[in-house]
Design a protein around this motif. Sequence first.
Motif, PDB file in Angstrom:
ATOM      1  N   VAL A   1       1.941  13.590 -41.179  1.00 22.78           N
ATOM      2  CA  VAL A   1       2.204  12.744 -42.342  1.00 22.78           C
ATOM      3  C   VAL A   1       2.332  11.302 -41.882  1.00 22.78           C
ATOM      4  O   VAL A   1       3.132  11.003 -41.001  1.00 22.78           O
ATOM      5  CB  VAL A   1       3.528  13.154 -43.039  1.00 22.78           C
ATOM      6  N   ARG A   2       1.538  10.413 -42.454  1.00 30.27           N
ATOM      7  CA  ARG A   2       1.617   8.979 -42.144  1.00 30.27           C
ATOM      8  C   ARG A   2       1.534   8.693 -40.648  1.00 30.27           C
ATOM      9  O   ARG A   2       2.221   7.818 -40.129  1.00 30.27           O
ATOM     10  CB  ARG A   2       2.880   8.367 -42.722  1.00 30.27           C
ATOM     11  N   GLY A   3       0.749   9.480 -39.933  1.00 32.55           N
ATOM     12  CA  GLY A   3       0.534   9.242 -38.509  1.00 32.55           C
ATOM     13  C   GLY A   3       1.565   9.856 -37.570  1.00 32.55           C
ATOM     14  O   GLY A   3       1.523   9.621 -36.367  1.00 32.55           O
ATOM     15  N   TYR A   4       2.500  10.624 -38.070  1.00 33.94           N
ATOM     16  CA  TYR A   4       3.455  11.289 -37.190  1.00 33.94           C
ATOM     17  C   TYR A   4       3.534  12.776 -37.515  1.00 33.94           C
ATOM     18  O   TYR A   4       3.137  13.202 -38.589  1.00 33.94           O
ATOM     19  CB  TYR A   4       4.839  10.629 -37.235  1.00 33.94           C
ATOM     20  N   GLU A   5       4.040  13.545 -36.562  1.00 30.58           N
ATOM     21  CA  GLU A   5       4.165  14.990 -36.747  1.00 30.58           C
ATOM     22  C   GLU A   5       5.534  15.321 -37.315  1.00 30.58           C
ATOM     23  O   GLU A   5       6.531  14.729 -36.943  1.00 30.58           O
ATOM     24  CB  GLU A   5       3.952  15.705 -35.418  1.00 30.58           C
ATOM     25  N   LEU A   6       5.528  16.286 -38.226  1.00 34.85           N
ATOM     26  CA  LEU A   6       6.739  16.657 -38.934  1.00 34.85           C
ATOM     27  C   LEU A   6       6.742  18.158 -39.140  1.00 34.85           C
ATOM     28  O   LEU A   6       5.716  18.739 -39.468  1.00 34.85           O
ATOM     29  CB  LEU A   6       6.745  15.938 -40.289  1.00 34.85           C
ATOM     30  N   SER A   7       7.874  18.794 -38.948  1.00 33.70           N
ATOM     31  CA  SER A   7       8.015  20.225 -39.232  1.00 33.70           C
ATOM     32  C   SER A   7       8.979  20.390 -40.397  1.00 33.70           C
ATOM     33  O   SER A   7      10.051  19.785 -40.413  1.00 33.70           O
ATOM     34  CB  SER A   7       8.562  20.971 -38.017  1.00 33.70           C
ATOM     35  N   ILE A   8       8.566  21.204 -41.373  1.00 34.98           N
ATOM     36  CA  ILE A   8       9.444  21.483 -42.503  1.00 34.98           C
ATOM     37  C   ILE A   8       9.518  22.987 -42.724  1.00 34.98           C
ATOM     38  O   ILE A   8       8.641  23.731 -42.321  1.00 34.98           O
ATOM     39  CB  ILE A   8       8.986  20.776 -43.796  1.00 34.98           C
TER      40      ILE A   8
END
Length: 73
Positions: free
Chosen positions: A55-62
């Motif tokens: 998301v928006r150039g970064y990695e995210l875990s949900i």
Amino acid sequence: MYTLDQVPVGDTVVVKKIHGEGRTRRRIMDMGITKGVSILVRKVAPLGDPIELNVRGYELSIRKDEAVSIEVE
């Protein structure tokens, strides 16, 4: 309605709406997931939780229960 937890790995989607209320909704928005943003689903854990996104150039875990409240197209 098509939600983020239903998106296959490797697909890119656009956020249409964030359902829910209160702290959960605010937390999702604070992570950069807002209406109109593009999301790439990178990986899904073997049991489906968590989901790794770009998301928006970064990695995210949900978590899956958070992904269910994010409507995408």
